[in-house]
Design a protein around this motif. Structure first.
Motif, PDB file in Angstrom:
ATOM      1  N   ALA B 161      84.803  77.034  84.668  1.00 24.27           N
ATOM      2  CA  ALA B 161      83.877  77.568  83.672  1.00 24.27           C
ATOM      3  C   ALA B 161      84.227  77.115  82.265  1.00 24.27           C
ATOM      4  O   ALA B 161      83.337  76.933  81.444  1.00 24.27           O
ATOM      5  CB  ALA B 161      83.869  79.099  83.745  1.00 24.27           C
ATOM      6  N   ARG B 164      86.678  71.150  80.031  1.00 24.51           N
ATOM      7  CA  ARG B 164      85.791  70.005  80.042  1.00 24.51           C
ATOM      8  C   ARG B 164      85.729  69.383  81.442  1.00 24.51           C
ATOM      9  O   ARG B 164      84.654  69.079  81.953  1.00 24.51           O
ATOM     10  CB  ARG B 164      86.329  68.984  79.041  1.00 24.51           C
ATOM     11  N   LEU B 167      83.595  71.441  83.718  1.00 24.14           N
ATOM     12  CA  LEU B 167      82.170  71.255  83.469  1.00 24.14           C
ATOM     13  C   LEU B 167      81.699  69.928  84.076  1.00 24.14           C
ATOM     14  O   LEU B 167      80.639  69.857  84.709  1.00 24.14           O
ATOM     15  CB  LEU B 167      81.924  71.278  81.958  1.00 24.14           C
ATOM     16  N   GLU B 168      82.523  68.886  83.913  1.00 26.32           N
ATOM     17  CA  GLU B 168      82.155  67.586  84.490  1.00 26.32           C
ATOM     18  C   GLU B 168      82.055  67.687  86.006  1.00 26.32           C
ATOM     19  O   GLU B 168      81.129  67.161  86.623  1.00 26.32           O
ATOM     20  CB  GLU B 168      83.204  66.529  84.102  1.00 26.32           C
ATOM     21  N   ARG B 170      81.372  70.303  87.733  1.00 25.73           N
ATOM     22  CA  ARG B 170      80.169  71.050  88.127  1.00 25.73           C
ATOM     23  C   ARG B 170      78.897  70.211  87.993  1.00 25.73           C
ATOM     24  O   ARG B 170      77.991  70.316  88.811  1.00 25.73           O
ATOM     25  CB  ARG B 170      80.053  72.326  87.291  1.00 25.73           C
ATOM     26  N   THR B 171      78.842  69.367  86.947  1.00 27.04           N
ATOM     27  CA  THR B 171      77.629  68.543  86.820  1.00 27.04           C
ATOM     28  C   THR B 171      77.497  67.620  88.032  1.00 27.04           C
ATOM     29  O   THR B 171      76.408  67.431  88.564  1.00 27.04           O
ATOM     30  CB  THR B 171      77.643  67.655  85.551  1.00 27.04           C
ATOM     31  N   ASP B 174      76.457  69.592  91.001  1.00 27.05           N
ATOM     32  CA  ASP B 174      75.110  70.149  90.875  1.00 27.05           C
ATOM     33  C   ASP B 174      74.045  69.072  91.021  1.00 27.05           C
ATOM     34  O   ASP B 174      73.045  69.263  91.722  1.00 27.05           O
ATOM     35  CB  ASP B 174      74.993  70.830  89.503  1.00 27.05           C
ATOM     36  N   ARG B 175      74.212  67.948  90.363  1.00 26.62           N
ATOM     37  CA  ARG B 175      73.179  66.900  90.403  1.00 26.62           C
ATOM     38  C   ARG B 175      73.781  65.575  89.949  1.00 26.62           C
ATOM     39  O   ARG B 175      73.800  65.267  88.759  1.00 26.62           O
ATOM     40  CB  ARG B 175      72.028  67.310  89.478  1.00 26.62           C
ATOM     41  N   ALA B 179      74.349  63.746  86.250  1.00 33.41           N
ATOM     42  CA  ALA B 179      75.690  63.578  85.676  1.00 33.41           C
ATOM     43  C   ALA B 179      75.837  62.156  85.166  1.00 33.41           C
ATOM     44  O   ALA B 179      76.375  61.919  84.093  1.00 33.41           O
ATOM     45  CB  ALA B 179      76.752  63.899  86.725  1.00 33.41           C
ATOM     46  N   VAL B 184      78.736  61.075  82.421  1.00 34.81           N
ATOM     47  CA  VAL B 184      79.957  61.494  83.114  1.00 34.81           C
ATOM     48  C   VAL B 184      80.540  60.284  83.838  1.00 34.81           C
ATOM     49  O   VAL B 184      79.817  59.537  84.495  1.00 34.81           O
ATOM     50  CB  VAL B 184      79.642  62.608  84.144  1.00 34.81           C
TER      51      VAL B 184
END
Lengths: 239, 300
Positions: B161, B164, B167-168, B170-171, B174-175, B179, B184
């Motif tokens: 959460a 950095r 977050l990368e 998770r991107t 997720d998709r 990303a 990314v």
């Protein structure tokens, strides 16, 4: 200024771009029209470094960028607002926006300022900042995709079909946003099905057919209806 | 009878926490790469044997053994990633799986050459007293498992959460196409995720080996199977699900072992897997079917 010269891109053996050349001038809106399957999205993805051009050159302010990979292209300031928006559905609106700033590793203060600026620009995103992006309406997702791209401080925004699947009133709103960005001096390369709308806003346009640029000009100097007929109805030589 | 059930459940939760960590490792890799790394267990095995060797040769304490396990697992995972994942195109999921199977065989063969015996000793947590909660007993190494698993999951959640890299990651989960357009560095994030998963798996492997006090080269197979089953029960690609899947698997196994014996335990485990696949194809943590379908379409 991005100069694209003789770009060839293929999917396996199928050639999608067969020598595309065009210029994206600074501080203006350049629009790319063309029927489905002409290679518009392929061109965007090639510029973005996601697809690799087989041959050709792309010069950003004189510097060769063909062959760079996606993160490097974003680092150069060429940022894509992809077709179908492609937000991160299971991440919050705020995290989606922060994800747009990945190319700016060391600029924490600037990222925070830009986040505030984007939320200022799109008040509806501020209202939903802690909501998952998947719960947003299509128009809001489009704003989010634009906002995410702005978080990278783009020199050039590549926008792929921003009006797809949106209600006419929302399309109007999205184009107002695009017009506003252009008026602020941002360089925009817009691929759009909605040719009438796009030509109203464009400073320059190109027509892409079957992997070739077949026509280009200034919207004021051509008959829009005739051009659109040619672009989408496939009339090879209208009158 | 009821007391047995409670006692088994307590034991099962502890072992299940370790299963959950194994499943978490699998899930991280699967979530980010959409590919199964079946050499995950064998990478952990290399770490465990490195730790056992260090202990046997130099009779070092638990901390160096732990570090050796971690290092062995992470370094082996880096090797697996380079050979079976980085070198193979992202959309060729089966090629990666077959390749990681080949690496698995290679690793197991290597360990069998270097350690020709069947079983080897592994240091245990000596001198910690049994914990009594009323009539229920908790083995101290099980308490360590539970606490470590809880702390790791909390740290992972926080990291995902707030950092950095989180977050990368998770991107990408997720998709992935989005990303990429967001800049990314997909290859880098995938590699680091692989190492993170191996570290989590290494910790789980260390705890399990220390609780058992002995190891065999089959621990690689064992870790892959337990982790995979727990991941499937919990629902592919959900971190919370992986943990729940591990706990459920641990509790069911412990009770089946007690009431039905070792053969009954194996049958119950696979019956559980079968039921989970038929009744809850999206797993216990259940993404909705529509969500799963939308996701499937997205990945096509």
């Amino acid at each position: 200024m991005l100069e694209i010269r003789d770009i060839h891109t293929s999917y396996g053996k199928i050639a999608a771009l067969k020598g595309v050349s065009l210029d994206i001038a600074d501080g203006g809106l350049t629009c790319l029209l063309g029927p489905n399957g002409a290679g518009k999205t392929t061109l965007i993805w090639t510029i973005a470094g996601i697809l690799k051009a087989r041959a050709g050159s792309m010069k950003l302010d004189g510097e060769e960028i063909a062959g760079l990979r996606a993160p490097q292209i974003v680092g150069k300031g060429i940022v894509t607002v992809p077709e179908n928006r492609l937000v991160f559905p299971e991440m919050t609106v705020r995290d989606n926006l922060i994800a747009g700033s990945f190319s700016r590793r060391k600029d924490k203060g600037g990222v925070a300022r830009d986040l505030e600026e984007v939320l200022e620009r799109f008040p509806r995103l501020r209202e939903r900042a802690n909501q998952d992006a998947g719960t947003l309406s299509g128009g809001e997702q489009q704003m989010l995709a634009v906002g995410r791209a702005l978080m990278a401080r783009p020199k050039i925004l590549l926008m792929d079909e921003p009006s797809t699947g949106l209600a006419p009133i929302i399309v109007e709103e999205i184009f107002q946003i695009i017009g506003q960005l252009r008026d602020e001096g941002k360089t925009i390369f817009l691929v759009e099905q909605n040719a009438h709308m796009a030509l109203d806003y464009a400073d320059h346009f190109y027509l892409l057919e079957q992997g070739h640029v077949t026509f280009g000009g200034v919207p004021g100097e051509v008959d829009h209806d005739e051009l659109i007929q040619r672009a989408y109805l496939g009339a090879r030589k209208a009158s | 009878m009821l007391l047995d059930l409670v006692q088994n459940t307590v034991d099962g939760l502890a072992v299940g926490a370790a299963y959950g960590l194994l499943a978490l490792g699998f899930t991280l890799i699967f979530g980010v790469m959409r590919r199964l790394n079946i050499a995950f267990g064998p990478s952990i095995m290399i770490g465990i044997f490195a730790g056992a060797w260090l202990h046997a040769e130099w009779s070092v304490g638990m901390v160096p053994v732990f570090l050796a396990v971690l290092a062995g697992a992470v370094i082996t995972a880096a090797y697996v990633e380079r050979i079976s994942f980085a070198a193979i195109r992202g959309d060729a999921a089966l090629a990666s799986m077959a390749s990681s199977f080949a690496i698995w065989m290679q690793l197991e063969e290597a360990v069998a050459r270097v350690f020709p015996g069947r079983t080897y000793g592994f240091p245990t947590f000596d001198g910690m007293p049994m914990i009594e909660i009323g009539p229920v007993l908790l083995r101290p190494e099980y308490l360590v498992m539970l606490v470590t698993a809880a702390a790791l999951v909390a740290a992972l959640q926080w990291g995902l959460a707030h950092t950095r890299f989180g977050l990368e990651l998770r991107t990408l989960a997720d998709r992935p196409e989005a990303a990429r357009v967001s800049g990314v560095n997909v290859a880098r994030v995938a590699f680091l995720t692989f190492l993170l998963a191996a570290a989590i798996g290494g910790i789980a492997g260390f705890l399990i080996a220390a609780a058992d006090g002995q190891i065999t080269p089959k621990i690689g197979l064992w870790a892959t199977i337990k982790g995979l089953i727990a991941m499937v029960i919990g629902g592919l690609g959900s971190l919370r699900g992986a943990l729940i899947g591990g706990l459920v698997l641990g509790v069911v196994e412990a009770n089946a072992q007690w009431f039905l014996g070792a053969a009954g335990r194996e049958m119950t485990t696979y019956a559980l897997l079968f039921l989970a696949l038929v009744l809850l194809p999206a797993g216990l943590a259940g993404r909705t079917e529509a969500g799963a379908r939308a996701e499937a379409e997205r990945r096509l």
